[in-house]
Design an enzyme around this catalytic site. Structure first.
Site, mmCIF file in Angstrom:
data_model
loop_
_atom_site.group_PDB
_atom_site.id
_atom_site.type_symbol
_atom_site.label_atom_id
_atom_site.label_comp_id
_atom_site.label_asym_id
_atom_site.label_seq_id
_atom_site.Cartn_x
_atom_site.Cartn_y
_atom_site.Cartn_z
ATOM 1 N N TYR A 13 -3.867 -4.393 9.683
ATOM 2 C CA TYR A 13 -4.704 -3.348 9.071
ATOM 3 C C TYR A 13 -5.673 -3.914 8.040
ATOM 4 C CZ TYR A 13 -0.784 -3.724 5.893
ATOM 5 O OH TYR A 13 0.204 -4.226 5.078
ATOM 6 N N GLY A 25 3.043 -11.403 20.845
ATOM 7 C CA GLY A 25 3.802 -11.748 19.645
ATOM 8 C C GLY A 25 5.287 -11.526 19.883
ATOM 9 N N ALA A 26 6.113 -12.120 19.039
ATOM 10 C CA ALA A 26 7.564 -11.985 19.206
ATOM 11 C C ALA A 26 8.285 -12.013 17.869
ATOM 12 C CB ALA A 26 8.086 -13.101 20.111
ATOM 13 N N LEU A 49 0.832 -1.204 0.000
ATOM 14 C CA LEU A 49 0.000 0.000 0.000
ATOM 15 C C LEU A 49 0.869 1.258 0.000
ATOM 16 C CD1 LEU A 49 -2.429 -1.416 2.672
ATOM 17 C CD2 LEU A 49 -2.967 -1.084 0.256
ATOM 18 N N LYS A 56 14.418 -6.863 5.404
ATOM 19 C CA LYS A 56 14.802 -5.865 6.424
ATOM 20 C C LYS A 56 16.131 -6.196 7.112
ATOM 21 C CE LYS A 56 10.153 -4.234 7.529
ATOM 22 N NZ LYS A 56 9.222 -3.873 8.604
ATOM 23 N N ASP A 101 9.430 1.835 12.183
ATOM 24 C CA ASP A 101 8.240 1.098 12.630
ATOM 25 C C ASP A 101 7.862 1.447 14.074
ATOM 26 O OD1 ASP A 101 7.774 -0.258 10.239
ATOM 27 O OD2 ASP A 101 9.094 -1.925 10.775
ATOM 28 N N ASN A 148 13.920 -0.480 7.730
ATOM 29 C CA ASN A 148 12.744 -0.342 6.846
ATOM 30 C C ASN A 148 12.833 0.897 5.960
ATOM 31 O OD1 ASN A 148 11.977 1.774 8.536
ATOM 32 N ND2 ASN A 148 9.810 1.231 8.449
HETATM 33 P P1 ATR Z 1 6.121 -10.141 11.820
HETATM 34 O O1 ATR Z 1 7.490 -10.033 11.270
HETATM 35 O O2 ATR Z 1 5.076 -9.439 11.014
HETATM 36 O O3 ATR Z 1 6.057 -9.750 13.255
HETATM 37 P P2 ATR Z 1 6.370 -12.992 12.277
HETATM 38 O O4 ATR Z 1 7.806 -12.802 12.534
HETATM 39 O O5 ATR Z 1 5.948 -14.074 11.343
HETATM 40 O O6 ATR Z 1 5.689 -11.665 11.676
HETATM 41 O O7 ATR Z 1 5.641 -13.153 13.691
HETATM 42 C C1 ATR Z 1 4.338 -13.593 13.780
HETATM 43 C C2 ATR Z 1 3.923 -13.645 15.243
HETATM 44 O O8 ATR Z 1 2.556 -14.078 15.298
HETATM 45 C C3 ATR Z 1 4.719 -14.610 16.084
HETATM 46 O O9 ATR Z 1 4.834 -14.082 17.381
HETATM 47 C C4 ATR Z 1 3.837 -15.866 16.089
HETATM 48 O O10 ATR Z 1 3.986 -16.691 17.234
HETATM 49 P P3 ATR Z 1 5.189 -17.799 17.312
HETATM 50 O O11 ATR Z 1 6.424 -17.028 17.680
HETATM 51 O O12 ATR Z 1 4.770 -18.726 18.383
HETATM 52 O O13 ATR Z 1 5.275 -18.423 15.953
HETATM 53 C C5 ATR Z 1 2.482 -15.231 16.139
HETATM 54 N N1 ATR Z 1 1.422 -16.119 15.634
HETATM 55 C C6 ATR Z 1 1.172 -16.453 14.339
HETATM 56 N N2 ATR Z 1 0.102 -17.280 14.254
HETATM 57 C C7 ATR Z 1 -0.323 -17.489 15.529
HETATM 58 C C8 ATR Z 1 -1.386 -18.247 16.114
HETATM 59 N N3 ATR Z 1 -2.227 -18.942 15.361
HETATM 60 N N4 ATR Z 1 -1.517 -18.214 17.453
HETATM 61 C C9 ATR Z 1 -0.680 -17.490 18.227
HETATM 62 N N5 ATR Z 1 0.343 -16.763 17.730
HETATM 63 C C10 ATR Z 1 0.521 -16.746 16.407
#
Ligand code: ATR
Length: 299
Positions: free
Chosen positions: A243, A143-144, A33, A83, A119, A104
């Site tokens: 988003y 998340g991580a 986008l 990145k 970001d 980024n």
């Molecule tokens: P980004 O770079 O956009 O942050 P990513 O590195 O793929 O994307 O991270 C995705 C996050 O969503 C991770 O924290 C992932 O959890 P895991 O570390 O356990 O993989 C989390 N995530 C994705 N699908 C999930 C689900 N169904 N339930 C819980 N957490 C999920």
């Protein structure tokens, strides 16, 4: 690169020998986008610049970065999966890009390439524009991945009182916690999984809850919420970085519980506006960018 005006006319960007080029590299990148958002801003700012999307295969990142110098581009945005690789190709990194090992935004200054990460600052601005801050607040980050790392770093630097990092995979949350502890000033940084009493307490007691996972993201729009809606409460701000859709299952649950919600378009607009500030030295027209983003999302 046209814009349909209120009168229905299509204004073309004039491209001539003076036009300067910038854009975004990613793989894939066709759904980005950013071109819509940035070209709307460039027109508004009266800059004879054109922002393009470049699909760059992972093996060709170094060549793409060399082209910033070779072609004299203004700079580039960098998205998944480039990145981290780009961070290793810069002459200089800002604090966030250096700590995160992820860039980024590339700014060319003569022959030097400077890598920024906008970001986290974009996330903070998306809260500020709604009258909120993380300073002195209890923040729960879910998340991580890369997005969570950016948010955790910015939150730790901005002086949150405490940070709770929740993730399905515990070891990944530990790594983000180390980053927040080393680089920030939060009095307390804890980790937990997504279930159980510790997770419930972290989410329920937080002033700001940020979902950085992909749960509920298109096409899995009915997936989630990532934590039970009953853990949310009035007085909280709940942010979802997704988003598309703007109203995720988590934000719907948060609204039902009487919490305030912030969707992922805020961070997307502001990280872009900060990139444009780095490139042009001028504040970007945030509302024009937001309008263009929402129009592109609706297509
Ligand atoms: P980004 O770079 O956009 O942050 P990513 O590195 O793929 O994307 O991270 C995705 C996050 O969503 C991770 O924290 C992932 O959890 P895991 O570390 O356990 O993989 C989390 N995530 C994705 N699908 C999930 C689900 N169904 N339930 C819980 N957490 C999920």
């Amino acid at each position: 690169m046209g814009r349909t005006t209120r009168r229905g006319r299509c204004e073309r960007v004039r491209i001539d020998t003076q036009t300067r080029t910038l854009g975004v590299i990613g793989w894939p990148v066709e759904h980005s986008l950013s071109p819509a958002m940035h070209n709307a801003a460039l027109r508004e700012m009266g800059l004879n610049w054109a922002y393009l999307a470049f699909a760059v295969e992972p093996e060709r990142v170094a060549e793409a970065v060399a082209a910033v110098r070779g072609l004299g581009l203004v700079g580039l945005n960098v998205t998944i999966p480039h990145k981290q690789a780009v961070a290793g190709l810069m002459d200089e990194l800002d604090d966030a890009a250096s700590a995160l090992g992820a860039v980024n935004t590339i700014v060319r200054s003569e022959d030097r390439l400077i890598g920024f990460n906008t970001d986290g600052p974009g996330f903070l601005r998306s809260l500020q524009e709604r009258g909120h801050t993380v300073e002195g607040r209890r923040v729960a980050i879910i998340g991580a991945g890369g997005a969570a790392r950016s948010v955790a770093y910015a939150t730790a630097r901005a002086g949150a009182a405490s940070i709770d990092l929740l993730n399905r995979t515990a070891e990944k949350a530990e790594a983000v916690a180390r980053l927040a502890q080393e680089k920030g000033t939060a009095r307390r940084v804890n980790t937990s999984g997504l279930e159980g009493e510790r997770a419930r307490e972290a989410v329920s007691s937080a002033d700001v809850v940020v979902d950085c996972t992909s749960v509920g993201m298109y096409p899995n729009v009915n997936e989630g919420p990532v934590v039970p809606g009953q853990w949310l409460r009035p007085g909280q701000v709940v942010v979802d970085l997704t988003y598309n859709p703007r109203e995720t299952t988590l934000l719907r649950a948060a609204l039902e519980q009487g919490a305030e919600v912030v969707d992922g378009t805020g961070m997307l607009v502001h990280q872009g506006a900060i990139s444009l500030l780095h490139w042009s030295g001028r504040e970007a027209p945030v509302e024009v960018m937001r309008e263009a983003l929402l129009a592109a999302l609706a297509r």
